[in-house]
Design a protein around this motif. Structure first.
Motif, PDB file in Angstrom:
ATOM      1  N   LYS A  22      28.094  48.896  29.165  1.00 36.28           N
ATOM      2  CA  LYS A  22      28.919  47.925  29.864  1.00 36.28           C
ATOM      3  C   LYS A  22      29.559  48.644  31.056  1.00 36.28           C
ATOM      4  O   LYS A  22      30.131  49.714  30.891  1.00 36.28           O
ATOM      5  N   PHE A  23      29.428  48.036  32.235  1.00 36.85           N
ATOM      6  CA  PHE A  23      29.921  48.653  33.452  1.00 36.85           C
ATOM      7  C   PHE A  23      31.026  47.809  34.072  1.00 36.85           C
ATOM      8  O   PHE A  23      30.975  46.585  34.017  1.00 36.85           O
ATOM      9  N   GLY A  24      31.978  48.485  34.678  1.00 35.97           N
ATOM     10  CA  GLY A  24      33.046  47.803  35.384  1.00 35.97           C
ATOM     11  C   GLY A  24      33.287  48.479  36.717  1.00 35.97           C
ATOM     12  O   GLY A  24      32.875  49.613  36.941  1.00 35.97           O
ATOM     13  N   LYS A  25      33.940  47.764  37.591  1.00 36.48           N
ATOM     14  CA  LYS A  25      34.337  48.342  38.873  1.00 36.48           C
ATOM     15  C   LYS A  25      35.809  48.054  39.075  1.00 36.48           C
ATOM     16  O   LYS A  25      36.348  47.086  38.526  1.00 36.48           O
ATOM     17  N   VAL A  26      36.448  48.889  39.847  1.00 32.77           N
ATOM     18  CA  VAL A  26      37.876  48.738  40.077  1.00 32.77           C
ATOM     19  C   VAL A  26      38.195  49.103  41.523  1.00 32.77           C
ATOM     20  O   VAL A  26      37.586  49.999  42.100  1.00 32.77           O
ATOM     21  N   ASP A  27      39.128  48.393  42.108  1.00 29.44           N
ATOM     22  CA  ASP A  27      39.589  48.658  43.472  1.00 29.44           C
ATOM     23  C   ASP A  27      40.954  49.335  43.372  1.00 29.44           C
ATOM     24  O   ASP A  27      41.989  48.673  43.370  1.00 29.44           O
ATOM     25  N   TYR A 137      31.215  52.835  31.798  1.00 27.19           N
ATOM     26  CA  TYR A 137      31.683  53.373  33.070  1.00 27.19           C
ATOM     27  C   TYR A 137      32.542  52.337  33.766  1.00 27.19           C
ATOM     28  O   TYR A 137      32.250  51.143  33.720  1.00 27.19           O
ATOM     29  N   ILE A 138      33.581  52.812  34.440  1.00 28.88           N
ATOM     30  CA  ILE A 138      34.319  51.992  35.407  1.00 28.88           C
ATOM     31  C   ILE A 138      34.272  52.779  36.705  1.00 28.88           C
ATOM     32  O   ILE A 138      34.758  53.903  36.778  1.00 28.88           O
ATOM     33  N   MET A 139      33.650  52.184  37.707  1.00 27.20           N
ATOM     34  CA  MET A 139      33.414  52.868  38.972  1.00 27.20           C
ATOM     35  C   MET A 139      34.385  52.366  40.041  1.00 27.20           C
ATOM     36  O   MET A 139      34.794  51.205  40.008  1.00 27.20           O
ATOM     37  N   GLN A 140      34.687  53.248  40.981  1.00 30.74           N
ATOM     38  CA  GLN A 140      35.505  52.864  42.123  1.00 30.74           C
ATOM     39  C   GLN A 140      34.684  51.946  43.017  1.00 30.74           C
ATOM     40  O   GLN A 140      33.574  52.296  43.407  1.00 30.74           O
ATOM     41  N   GLU A 141      35.241  50.804  43.335  1.00 34.69           N
ATOM     42  CA  GLU A 141      34.532  49.865  44.201  1.00 34.69           C
ATOM     43  C   GLU A 141      34.270  50.503  45.553  1.00 34.69           C
ATOM     44  O   GLU A 141      35.122  51.163  46.124  1.00 34.69           O
ATOM     45  N   THR A 143      32.033  52.878  46.175  1.00 34.12           N
ATOM     46  CA  THR A 143      31.456  54.216  46.132  1.00 34.12           C
ATOM     47  C   THR A 143      29.959  54.193  45.868  1.00 34.12           C
ATOM     48  O   THR A 143      29.298  55.201  46.018  1.00 34.12           O
ATOM     49  N   PHE A 144      29.430  53.053  45.471  1.00 33.38           N
ATOM     50  CA  PHE A 144      28.003  52.924  45.222  1.00 33.38           C
ATOM     51  C   PHE A 144      27.414  51.937  46.221  1.00 33.38           C
ATOM     52  O   PHE A 144      28.021  50.907  46.506  1.00 33.38           O
ATOM     53  N   PRO A 145      26.227  52.215  46.743  1.00 38.04           N
ATOM     54  CA  PRO A 145      25.640  51.319  47.744  1.00 38.04           C
ATOM     55  C   PRO A 145      25.273  49.949  47.172  1.00 38.04           C
ATOM     56  O   PRO A 145      25.220  48.966  47.884  1.00 38.04           O
ATOM     57  N   TYR A 146      25.060  49.884  45.870  1.00 34.84           N
ATOM     58  CA  TYR A 146      24.721  48.599  45.255  1.00 34.84           C
ATOM     59  C   TYR A 146      25.316  48.555  43.861  1.00 34.84           C
ATOM     60  O   TYR A 146      25.221  49.522  43.100  1.00 34.84           O
ATOM     61  N   ILE A 147      25.943  47.450  43.562  1.00 32.00           N
ATOM     62  CA  ILE A 147      26.437  47.192  42.215  1.00 32.00           C
ATOM     63  C   ILE A 147      25.908  45.826  41.821  1.00 32.00           C
ATOM     64  O   ILE A 147      26.121  44.837  42.523  1.00 32.00           O
ATOM     65  N   GLY A 148      25.205  45.772  40.712  1.00 35.18           N
ATOM     66  CA  GLY A 148      24.585  44.529  40.258  1.00 35.18           C
ATOM     67  C   GLY A 148      25.593  43.476  39.825  1.00 35.18           C
ATOM     68  O   GLY A 148      26.787  43.741  39.688  1.00 35.18           O
ATOM     69  N   ALA A 149      25.093  42.286  39.594  1.00 34.48           N
ATOM     70  CA  ALA A 149      25.935  41.149  39.229  1.00 34.48           C
ATOM     71  C   ALA A 149      26.517  41.286  37.832  1.00 34.48           C
ATOM     72  O   ALA A 149      27.513  40.638  37.511  1.00 34.48           O
ATOM     73  N   ASP A 150      25.946  42.136  36.981  1.00 31.80           N
ATOM     74  CA  ASP A 150      26.432  42.260  35.617  1.00 31.80           C
ATOM     75  C   ASP A 150      27.602  43.249  35.482  1.00 31.80           C
ATOM     76  O   ASP A 150      28.052  43.531  34.383  1.00 31.80           O
ATOM     77  N   VAL A 151      28.104  43.735  36.597  1.00 35.31           N
ATOM     78  CA  VAL A 151      29.246  44.636  36.586  1.00 35.31           C
ATOM     79  C   VAL A 151      30.516  43.808  36.768  1.00 35.31           C
ATOM     80  O   VAL A 151      30.631  43.036  37.716  1.00 35.31           O
ATOM     81  N   LYS A 152      31.440  43.961  35.854  1.00 32.40           N
ATOM     82  CA  LYS A 152      32.675  43.183  35.894  1.00 32.40           C
ATOM     83  C   LYS A 152      33.728  43.902  36.743  1.00 32.40           C
ATOM     84  O   LYS A 152      33.924  45.111  36.616  1.00 32.40           O
ATOM     85  N   ASP A 153      34.423  43.145  37.569  1.00 35.84           N
ATOM     86  CA  ASP A 153      35.544  43.681  38.335  1.00 35.84           C
ATOM     87  C   ASP A 153      36.755  43.701  37.408  1.00 35.84           C
ATOM     88  O   ASP A 153      37.278  42.655  37.019  1.00 35.84           O
ATOM     89  N   VAL A 154      37.207  44.893  37.043  1.00 36.37           N
ATOM     90  CA  VAL A 154      38.315  45.022  36.109  1.00 36.37           C
ATOM     91  C   VAL A 154      39.653  45.254  36.814  1.00 36.37           C
ATOM     92  O   VAL A 154      40.652  45.539  36.156  1.00 36.37           O
ATOM     93  N   THR A 155      39.667  45.103  38.126  1.00 31.77           N
ATOM     94  CA  THR A 155      40.909  45.304  38.880  1.00 31.77           C
ATOM     95  C   THR A 155      42.052  44.450  38.336  1.00 31.77           C
ATOM     96  O   THR A 155      43.148  44.977  38.110  1.00 31.77           O
ATOM     97  N   PRO A 156      41.844  43.136  38.101  1.00 31.43           N
ATOM     98  CA  PRO A 156      42.945  42.334  37.538  1.00 31.43           C
ATOM     99  C   PRO A 156      43.388  42.840  36.158  1.00 31.43           C
ATOM    100  O   PRO A 156      44.582  42.821  35.845  1.00 31.43           O
TER     101      PRO A 156
END
Length: 166
Positions: A22-27, A137-141, A143-156
């Motif tokens: 399960k992948f997430g991204k955060v700003d 993984y939770i990645m910094q928004e 930092t990757f050239p492509y993030i797929g649609a199945d990655v959840k934005d966990v910023t909120p």
């Protein structure tokens, strides 16, 4: 060549196991900007910078005043007095340069000191969200050239977690 093969194997392993992960991204930038602690830290830094600027400006004005006085009175001064005044002016200029460099170092140290607890708090919130949501993984928004649609934005979620940490 060996590094390329290892990298390809790692990519393949991640790709084949991605369904179970399960992948997430955060700003973090938007999170940091929303924190009152950051506003307070920036205020302290601005006040310190203003104080340093005022001190340097006063030193610079003193150097300028003494230089103008020297220029005005140089023709009536003895050679020894001229050399001493020039030496004094050079010493003042050196003192100014040292103060400027010291101020820069002090500003950097103060910024690190003020930002460390804020960054730790944000990292703790991200870790808490990662653990609670079972993220691999939770990645910094950005930092990757492509993030797929199945990655959840966990910023909120991280912002909500920060409110719990207060």
């Amino acid at each position: 060549m060996k590094k390329i093969i290892i990298a390809l194997v790692a990519v393949f392993a991640v790709a084949t196991g991605a369904n179970a992960q399960k992948f997430g991204k955060v700003d973090t930038q938007s999170i940091m900007q929303s924190l009152p602690e950051l506003t307070k830290a920036n205020g302290e830094l601005q006040a310190l910078a203003q104080q340093y600027d005022n001190d340097l400006k006063a030193m610079q004005e003193e150097i300028q005043r003494k230089f103008e006085d020297y220029e005005k009175n140089r023709s009536t001064m003895s050679a020894t007095a001229q050399q001493q005044t020039e030496s004094d002016l050079q010493a003042l200029q050196q003192k100014f340069q040292e103060a400027y460099q010291q101020n820069q170092q002090n500003m950097q140290k103060k910024q690190e000191e003020l930002m460390a607890p804020i960054q730790k708090k944000v990292l703790t919130a991200i870790e808490n969200v990662g653990k609670a949501g079972n993220y691999t993984y939770i990645m910094q928004e950005g930092t990757f050239p492509y993030i797929g649609a199945d990655v959840k934005d966990v910023t909120p979620d991280v912002k909500a977690e920060l409110n719990k940490l207060k």
